[in-house]
Design an enzyme around this catalytic site. Structure first.
Site: not given
Length: 169
Positions: A76-79
């Protein structure tokens, strides 16, 4: 503060459309997968071309802190971004699996990437927690791997068993 109000439910499917799903990621490593997913957000008009590189850099910096591979074949890459007004998301599926340096060292088959308005830190936490909760266990990942196309993936995400508590703005 309770992260999830009990009375409200939502589905990840509400953040996605068929265009926001890549049923067969081409990338074979995590940086390439993240770039492919960000490019899809740009293609869908959910992220401006001019902020692509800054978004990629924010995602890469986040990945350097600790892998977003949560285990069970999911990452779950997030920014954060000052350039989005609401959560934007994209889902990618890799049949071969991608080394995301996940906590369980297993290859990742489902990647849910999202970008949240920087001004809303609580929304970021709620979105992350809700998606992680949805993928807690192997059933949903296994079902997504067995799906024939993007519409079927959306149907799986929209099924009753995939309900998660909401990220409220």
């Amino acid at each position: 503060m309770e992260v999830f109000p009990c009375a409200i439910r939502m589905k990840l499917v509400k953040l996605l459309s068929p265009e926001q799903i890549i049923a067969d990621l081409e990338a074979d490593e995590h940086r390439g997968a993240i770039a492919e997913l960000v490019d899809r957000l740009v293609t869908c008009g959910l992220l401006a071309v001019g902020v692509r590189d800054a978004t990629l850099e924010a995602l890469r910096e986040r990945e350097q802190l600790v892998s977003t591979g949560i285990g069970g074949g999911v990452a779950i890459p997030h920014a954060f971004s000052d350039e989005v007004e609401k959560v934007v998301a994209v889902l990618g599926r890799s049949m071969a699996g991608i080394d995301f340096e996940a906590v369980d060292c297993a290859p990742v088959h489902v990647v849910v990437l999202f970008v949240v308005p920087r001004k809303n830190y609580q929304l970021h936490l709620r979105t992350l927690a809700a998606i992680a909760k949805m993928f807690n266990g192997q059933d949903i990942t296994r079902r997504i791997l067995g799906a024939g196309d993007c519409d079927e993936i959306l149907a799986i995400l929209g099924s009753k068993s995939s309900r998660v508590e909401p990220p409220k703005s």
